[in-house]
Design a protein around this motif. Structure first.
Motif, mmCIF file in Angstrom:
data_model
loop_
_atom_site.group_PDB
_atom_site.id
_atom_site.type_symbol
_atom_site.label_atom_id
_atom_site.label_comp_id
_atom_site.label_asym_id
_atom_site.label_seq_id
_atom_site.Cartn_x
_atom_site.Cartn_y
_atom_site.Cartn_z
ATOM 1 N N LYS A 104 0.363 -0.896 0.245
ATOM 2 C CA LYS A 104 0.015 -0.101 0.289
ATOM 3 C C LYS A 104 0.423 1.142 -0.372
ATOM 4 C CE LYS A 104 -4.310 0.539 0.316
ATOM 5 N NZ LYS A 104 -4.211 1.465 -0.108
ATOM 6 N N LEU A 105 1.901 1.347 0.475
ATOM 7 C CA LEU A 105 2.946 2.348 0.733
ATOM 8 C C LEU A 105 3.996 3.039 -0.756
ATOM 9 C CD1 LEU A 105 3.800 1.748 4.675
ATOM 10 C CD2 LEU A 105 1.697 2.999 3.236
ATOM 11 N N ASP A 106 4.648 1.416 -1.064
ATOM 12 C CA ASP A 106 5.376 1.714 -2.201
ATOM 13 C C ASP A 106 5.352 2.710 -2.780
ATOM 14 O OD1 ASP A 106 7.016 -0.680 -1.362
ATOM 15 O OD2 ASP A 106 6.520 -2.267 -2.612
ATOM 16 N N TRP A 107 3.780 2.841 -3.355
ATOM 17 C CA TRP A 107 3.323 4.107 -4.302
ATOM 18 C C TRP A 107 3.401 5.635 -4.230
ATOM 19 C CZ3 TRP A 107 3.095 2.775 -9.696
ATOM 20 C CH2 TRP A 107 1.926 1.596 -9.834
ATOM 21 N N ASP A 108 3.561 5.858 -2.605
ATOM 22 C CA ASP A 108 4.238 6.592 -2.141
ATOM 23 C C ASP A 108 5.878 7.539 -1.610
ATOM 24 O OD1 ASP A 108 1.759 8.060 -1.672
ATOM 25 O OD2 ASP A 108 0.910 7.272 -0.214
ATOM 26 N N SER A 109 5.950 6.174 -1.836
ATOM 27 C CA SER A 109 7.897 5.761 -1.901
ATOM 28 C C SER A 109 8.645 6.726 -2.783
ATOM 29 C CB SER A 109 8.510 4.819 -1.779
ATOM 30 O OG SER A 109 9.566 3.703 -1.641
ATOM 31 N N PRO A 110 9.897 7.525 -3.173
ATOM 32 C CA PRO A 110 10.812 8.285 -3.600
ATOM 33 C C PRO A 110 12.057 6.498 -4.687
ATOM 34 C CG PRO A 110 11.483 9.269 -2.142
ATOM 35 C CD PRO A 110 9.835 8.625 -1.924
ATOM 36 N N ILE A 111 11.872 5.690 -3.488
ATOM 37 C CA ILE A 111 12.136 4.434 -4.265
ATOM 38 C C ILE A 111 11.650 4.196 -4.703
ATOM 39 C CG2 ILE A 111 13.654 2.691 -2.941
ATOM 40 C CD1 ILE A 111 14.265 4.767 -0.293
ATOM 41 N N TRP A 112 10.394 3.129 -4.561
ATOM 42 C CA TRP A 112 10.000 2.033 -5.440
ATOM 43 C C TRP A 112 8.909 2.433 -6.128
ATOM 44 C CZ3 TRP A 112 12.366 -2.030 -5.268
ATOM 45 C CH2 TRP A 112 12.861 -2.420 -3.247
ATOM 46 N N ARG A 113 8.567 3.351 -5.955
ATOM 47 C CA ARG A 113 7.294 4.378 -6.934
ATOM 48 C C ARG A 113 7.973 4.485 -8.657
ATOM 49 N NH1 ARG A 113 2.516 6.733 -7.428
ATOM 50 N NH2 ARG A 113 2.507 7.830 -9.439
ATOM 51 N N PRO A 114 8.924 4.509 -8.564
ATOM 52 C CA PRO A 114 9.788 3.834 -10.060
ATOM 53 C C PRO A 114 9.791 2.923 -11.022
ATOM 54 C CG PRO A 114 11.151 6.200 -8.953
ATOM 55 C CD PRO A 114 10.135 5.396 -8.058
ATOM 56 N N TRP A 115 10.498 2.420 -9.373
ATOM 57 C CA TRP A 115 9.909 1.007 -10.072
ATOM 58 C C TRP A 115 8.641 0.452 -11.038
ATOM 59 C CZ3 TRP A 115 14.583 -2.624 -9.995
ATOM 60 C CH2 TRP A 115 15.102 -2.039 -9.880
ATOM 61 N N LEU A 116 8.424 1.178 -9.728
ATOM 62 C CA LEU A 116 6.432 0.280 -10.018
ATOM 63 C C LEU A 116 5.907 0.722 -11.554
ATOM 64 C CD1 LEU A 116 4.925 0.265 -6.762
ATOM 65 C CD2 LEU A 116 6.413 -1.835 -7.738
ATOM 66 N N GLU A 168 26.923 0.351 -12.555
ATOM 67 C CA GLU A 168 27.644 1.791 -11.619
ATOM 68 C C GLU A 168 27.261 2.668 -10.704
ATOM 69 O OE1 GLU A 168 31.163 1.398 -12.826
ATOM 70 O OE2 GLU A 168 30.588 0.139 -14.396
ATOM 71 N N SER A 169 27.050 1.333 -9.876
ATOM 72 C CA SER A 169 26.393 1.999 -8.178
ATOM 73 C C SER A 169 26.470 1.894 -7.370
ATOM 74 C CB SER A 169 24.818 2.212 -8.958
ATOM 75 O OG SER A 169 23.910 2.793 -7.415
ATOM 76 N N ARG A 170 26.089 1.849 -6.419
ATOM 77 C CA ARG A 170 26.339 1.962 -5.671
ATOM 78 C C ARG A 170 25.136 1.214 -4.432
ATOM 79 N NH1 ARG A 170 29.696 5.093 -0.393
ATOM 80 N NH2 ARG A 170 27.932 6.298 -1.001
ATOM 81 N N ASN A 171 23.693 1.520 -4.757
ATOM 82 C CA ASN A 171 22.786 1.648 -4.292
ATOM 83 C C ASN A 171 22.279 0.152 -4.376
ATOM 84 O OD1 ASN A 171 22.416 3.959 -3.165
ATOM 85 N ND2 ASN A 171 22.241 5.192 -4.746
ATOM 86 N N ASP A 198 15.615 6.314 -9.180
ATOM 87 C CA ASP A 198 15.633 6.731 -11.092
ATOM 88 C C ASP A 198 16.360 7.771 -11.053
ATOM 89 O OD1 ASP A 198 14.279 8.324 -9.094
ATOM 90 O OD2 ASP A 198 13.251 8.337 -10.881
ATOM 91 N N THR A 199 16.749 8.768 -10.007
ATOM 92 C CA THR A 199 17.464 9.217 -9.706
ATOM 93 C C THR A 199 19.045 9.149 -11.019
ATOM 94 O OG1 THR A 199 18.092 9.252 -7.809
ATOM 95 C CG2 THR A 199 16.170 10.817 -8.692
ATOM 96 N N GLU A 200 20.245 8.137 -10.449
ATOM 97 C CA GLU A 200 21.231 8.035 -10.863
ATOM 98 C C GLU A 200 20.973 7.501 -12.055
ATOM 99 O OE1 GLU A 200 23.444 4.290 -8.306
ATOM 100 O OE2 GLU A 200 21.413 3.817 -7.774
ATOM 101 N N PRO A 201 22.284 7.532 -12.780
ATOM 102 C CA PRO A 201 22.761 7.095 -14.257
ATOM 103 C C PRO A 201 23.019 5.816 -14.388
ATOM 104 C CG PRO A 201 24.497 8.617 -13.435
ATOM 105 C CD PRO A 201 23.616 8.453 -12.078
ATOM 106 N N ALA A 202 23.020 4.571 -12.611
ATOM 107 C CA ALA A 202 22.971 3.130 -13.380
ATOM 108 C C ALA A 202 21.280 2.903 -14.112
ATOM 109 C CB ALA A 202 23.506 2.710 -12.531
ATOM 110 N N TRP A 203 20.563 3.962 -13.842
ATOM 111 C CA TRP A 203 18.880 3.534 -13.367
ATOM 112 C C TRP A 203 18.669 3.754 -15.351
ATOM 113 C CZ3 TRP A 203 14.984 2.047 -11.114
ATOM 114 C CH2 TRP A 203 12.962 2.082 -11.825
#
Length: 349
Positions: free
Chosen positions: A41-53, A250-253, A258-263
């Protein structure tokens, strides 16, 4: 932030534990075994998970679920084991009703995906693994002490912004907003007691034998400086799975942002794989040729490689010649350059 018309349903795992899952999007089905720290329910509000979804659902009918003990799934009196986590994935897939699909395992979800692909090879059209691990930290003598420290910090840092938890974040390059969002998600996902049990289970999981049995076309992606699972683990998984494609990011995450070049690198690799476009010339190598290339990248000569593999120098010489031909190179130096660009030459086999 607006929410999509996502269908959330429940199914029962083999031991009766209720598992929450959702179906959203359109197109070919993709089953996503997410990393355990999330909430349907909360993933859609997350700046981490929303871009994935958003990304995955724009191309597929996306099926995902909350792990037992987490999110909307049963939390009380739940037993945690690797087998039960695989059972939960099986239950979700059966309830979703798709007969053939792409299976995407992220982080600890990769181990579940590998196990399912081995058990149901005819149902998994393609297998994608991101941030995977061949064996848990407790099974690696060099990482046991670190694993014990990480377990202690879970209890210390679960609530609030305790600095004790900062060095085990999966997002070392996240913004302040993203780090806060992850901390909030962590607290909402489950309790520290359940978190410790889940992480202990992950640290004791070994899928090396299972990985060798995968026969599904597989793409393995791994951040070169992954903050949770070492890069060598991703390389090991790719080596063990026959003919797996491997793409270093090329990432550490551990969870790409979605804000990094590796995306964009990740998006292009995924599209190439799902559309049948090879990601690199290295994809044509067999599992044994990948092993030989690994030792080449470390600077070993044919005799030393033969000793490592328990074969003859003549056999290795022939394998090296075949590698040169497949990679379309004329020298050892060229082959090593290609190998190192793809992340070879670092793992401890």
């Amino acid at each position: 932030m607006s929410h999509p018309a996502e269908q959330i349903r429940f199914c029962a795992s083999h031991d009766g534990t209720r598992i929450a899952f959702s179906i959203y999007g359109s197109g070919p089905p993709l089953i996503l075994a997410q990393r355990w720290v999330h909430h349907l329910k909360l993933d859609w509000d997350s700046p981490i998970w929303r871009p994935w979804l958003v990304f995955l659902a724009s191309r597929h009918t996306l099926v995902r679920y909350d792990c037992r003990g987490c999110g909307l799934s049963d939390r009380d009196d739940v037993k945690f084991s690797f087998d039960s986590f695989v059972d939960d994935l099986e239950a979700v897939i059966e309830a979703a009703g798709f007969q053939r699909f792409v299976l995407f395992g992220m982080g600890d979800g990769a181990a579940r995906a590998i196990a399912y692909a081995v058990g149901y090879p005819s149902r998994v059209a393609q297998l994608i693994l991101h941030g995977s691990c061949s064996r848990g930290r407790m099974l690696d003598p060099q990482l046991v002490e670190e694993a014990q420290t990480r377990l202690k910090t879970i209890k210390l840092g679960w609530y609030g912004n305790n600095p004790a938890f900062s060095h085990v974040t999966p997002l070392p390059d996240a913004s302040t907003e993203q780090l806060k969002a992850y901390a909030d998600m962590r607290r909402a996902a489950t309790s520290p007691e359940s978190a410790m049990q889940i992480v202990q289970m992950i640290y004791g999981t070994d899928v090396r034998t299972l990985a060798r049995q995968v026969r599904t076309p597989t793409l393995v992606l791994h951040a070169r400086d992954d903050a949770i699972h070492p890069f060598d683990e991703g390389r090991t998984v790719a080596t063990l799975i026959p003919s797996a494609q491997f793409v270093p990011l090329e990432s550490r995450n551990h969870i790409l942002l979605d804000t990094e070049p590796a995306w964009q690198q990740f998006v292009e690799a995924l599209d190439d794989f799902l559309l049948g476009r090879p990601t690199s010339r290295l994809d044509v190598l067999t599992a044994r040729e990948n092993e030989v290339l690994e030792f080449l990248a470390r600077g070993l000569d044919n005799h030393a490689i033969a000793k490592q593999l328990g074969s003859s120098s003549k056999t290795v010489r022939n394998q090296v010649s075949t590698i040169f031909s497949k990679l379309e190179v004329k020298s050892r130096a060229e082959a090593v350059a290609h190998a190192r660009d793809a992340g070879f030459g670092h793992q401890d086999l």
